[in-house]
Design an enzyme around this catalytic site. Sequence first.
Site, PDB file in Angstrom:
ATOM      1  N   GLU A 167     -29.591  46.051  65.571  1.00  0.00           N
ATOM      2  CA  GLU A 167     -30.473  47.166  65.921  1.00  0.00           C
ATOM      3  C   GLU A 167     -31.207  47.673  64.683  1.00  0.00           C
ATOM      4  O   GLU A 167     -30.581  47.985  63.668  1.00  0.00           O
ATOM      5  CB  GLU A 167     -29.641  48.290  66.561  1.00  0.00           C
ATOM      6  CG  GLU A 167     -28.988  47.869  67.863  1.00  0.00           C
ATOM      7  CD  GLU A 167     -27.806  48.743  68.246  1.00  0.00           C
ATOM      8  OE1 GLU A 167     -27.541  49.727  67.536  1.00  0.00           O
ATOM      9  OE2 GLU A 167     -27.144  48.434  69.256  1.00  0.00           O
ATOM     10  N   GLU A 210     -24.440  46.277  72.437  1.00  0.00           N
ATOM     11  CA  GLU A 210     -23.590  45.535  71.518  1.00  0.00           C
ATOM     12  C   GLU A 210     -22.870  44.389  72.213  1.00  0.00           C
ATOM     13  O   GLU A 210     -22.707  43.301  71.632  1.00  0.00           O
ATOM     14  CB  GLU A 210     -22.579  46.487  70.861  1.00  0.00           C
ATOM     15  CG  GLU A 210     -23.172  47.436  69.835  1.00  0.00           C
ATOM     16  CD  GLU A 210     -23.894  48.633  70.438  1.00  0.00           C
ATOM     17  OE1 GLU A 210     -24.544  49.379  69.688  1.00  0.00           O
ATOM     18  OE2 GLU A 210     -23.811  48.813  71.683  1.00  0.00           O
ATOM     19  N   PHE A 231     -23.140  50.998  63.105  1.00  0.00           N
ATOM     20  CA  PHE A 231     -21.972  51.753  62.654  1.00  0.00           C
ATOM     21  C   PHE A 231     -20.734  51.054  63.198  1.00  0.00           C
ATOM     22  O   PHE A 231     -20.702  50.667  64.375  1.00  0.00           O
ATOM     23  CB  PHE A 231     -21.990  53.195  63.179  1.00  0.00           C
ATOM     24  CG  PHE A 231     -23.077  54.057  62.605  1.00  0.00           C
ATOM     25  CD1 PHE A 231     -22.816  54.904  61.536  1.00  0.00           C
ATOM     26  CD2 PHE A 231     -24.355  54.037  63.146  1.00  0.00           C
ATOM     27  CE1 PHE A 231     -23.813  55.713  61.013  1.00  0.00           C
ATOM     28  CE2 PHE A 231     -25.355  54.841  62.635  1.00  0.00           C
ATOM     29  CZ  PHE A 231     -25.086  55.683  61.555  1.00  0.00           C
ATOM     30  N   ASP A 244     -18.120  52.282  64.131  1.00  0.00           N
ATOM     31  CA  ASP A 244     -17.572  53.063  65.242  1.00  0.00           C
ATOM     32  C   ASP A 244     -17.988  52.496  66.598  1.00  0.00           C
ATOM     33  O   ASP A 244     -17.327  52.748  67.605  1.00  0.00           O
ATOM     34  CB  ASP A 244     -18.066  54.509  65.145  1.00  0.00           C
ATOM     35  CG  ASP A 244     -17.987  55.061  63.741  1.00  0.00           C
ATOM     36  OD1 ASP A 244     -17.145  55.919  63.480  1.00  0.00           O
ATOM     37  OD2 ASP A 244     -18.790  54.625  62.890  1.00  0.00           O
ATOM     38  N   PHE A 245     -19.089  51.736  66.633  1.00  0.00           N
ATOM     39  CA  PHE A 245     -19.586  51.201  67.896  1.00  0.00           C
ATOM     40  C   PHE A 245     -18.853  49.929  68.330  1.00  0.00           C
ATOM     41  O   PHE A 245     -19.198  49.342  69.349  1.00  0.00           O
ATOM     42  CB  PHE A 245     -21.084  50.880  67.797  1.00  0.00           C
ATOM     43  CG  PHE A 245     -21.951  52.051  67.409  1.00  0.00           C
ATOM     44  CD1 PHE A 245     -21.488  53.360  67.488  1.00  0.00           C
ATOM     45  CD2 PHE A 245     -23.242  51.838  66.946  1.00  0.00           C
ATOM     46  CE1 PHE A 245     -22.290  54.425  67.119  1.00  0.00           C
ATOM     47  CE2 PHE A 245     -24.058  52.905  66.589  1.00  0.00           C
ATOM     48  CZ  PHE A 245     -23.582  54.200  66.672  1.00  0.00           C
ATOM     49  N   HIS A 273     -19.461  58.486  63.932  1.00  0.00           N
ATOM     50  CA  HIS A 273     -20.294  57.728  63.001  1.00  0.00           C
ATOM     51  C   HIS A 273     -19.731  57.727  61.580  1.00  0.00           C
ATOM     52  O   HIS A 273     -20.466  57.433  60.633  1.00  0.00           O
ATOM     53  CB  HIS A 273     -21.713  58.318  62.945  1.00  0.00           C
ATOM     54  CG  HIS A 273     -22.490  58.212  64.215  1.00  0.00           C
ATOM     55  ND1 HIS A 273     -22.248  59.029  65.295  1.00  0.00           N
ATOM     56  CD2 HIS A 273     -23.499  57.390  64.574  1.00  0.00           C
ATOM     57  CE1 HIS A 273     -23.096  58.719  66.280  1.00  0.00           C
ATOM     58  NE2 HIS A 273     -23.856  57.721  65.865  1.00  0.00           N
TER      59      HIS A 273
END
Length: 344
Positions: free
Chosen positions: A39, A70, A93, A95-96, A139
């Site tokens: 992205e 994702e 990130f 976190d994703f 994040h």
Amino acid sequence: MARPEEHRQTERSLTMSRAMVEAIAHEMREDDAVFYMGEDVADYGGIFDSTEGLLDEFGRDRIMDVPISETAYIGAAVGAAQGGMRPIAELMFVDFFGVGMDQIYNQMAKNTYMSGGALSVPMVLTAAVGGTYNDAAQHSQTLYGTFAHLPGMKVVVPSTAYDAKGLLHTAIRDDDPVVYLFHKRLMGIGWLPAPDGPKTGVPEEAYTIPFGRADIKREGADATVVTLGLHVHRALAAADSLADDGIDAEVIDLRTLAPLDIETIRDSVAKTGRLVVVDEDYRSYGLTGEIIAGVAEGDLAALDAVERVALPDVPIPYARPMENEVIPDTDDITAAIRRVRSDE
């Protein structure tokens, strides 16, 4: 025991982001099978400058912006790798990762094993990790311990531009999946100033750094500090401040979690007798416990004192004072080193 690496003499010094881009560009020139997807990695150049300038040279067929899905693009990368390509897929990130976890853990990490070795998955999953800039609970995590816990993936976390380039060359050339995690605070981008240290001399030519080889960033005799990423620089600052008081701390940069160079840590603790493990990931079930267990299993009698410095088991706060409270800093590391020395 490993020694601090002798970086080649060079007048060039690069930020970590530029060193990474240089490694990617070299591998893409050498091998048409290498491509990058994620992205905002094309026109924008990555929000942490991880791909800045690559679109101009390689075009949209090899530097690909993807939809915010994702699951879809990590799955596409897995398929491309199994089909003979060498994709680099960036999670903006870390976190994703949960959105694409099935593709990461049940496909990327396992397909070589599930196929009895008939398939290889030569891909790199990159992601930004870490807090210290007030981006809140979704994040700001590191989570490298999560990937290291799940077998089938190699896990890389550089702390300097020199290491970032060498480790990324190694990652792209590896025939197994590699998770390559870069700390936002170390990238050297204008809106997120880096500490002193990550910008280093970097040779123009390609070079590799073997996985599973920690680097002793500072030698010492009184205590062993083991860490990675941003906290290498915080540990070095703590060690420098303690030197004025006659405390000589050794700082070990792990560089890779899987494989893990436990022997270098054991050798250091055999010399110092005291161990401090510093981690920006969560304290429970994580890196700090693994390192301490690995040292104890090797020679429990060598371990006179131990301290863990890590993130408490809470979501990372948005408010700056609260975030500063939970993420370990130089003062926390300094205090921990003093504590392991307190019985002398």
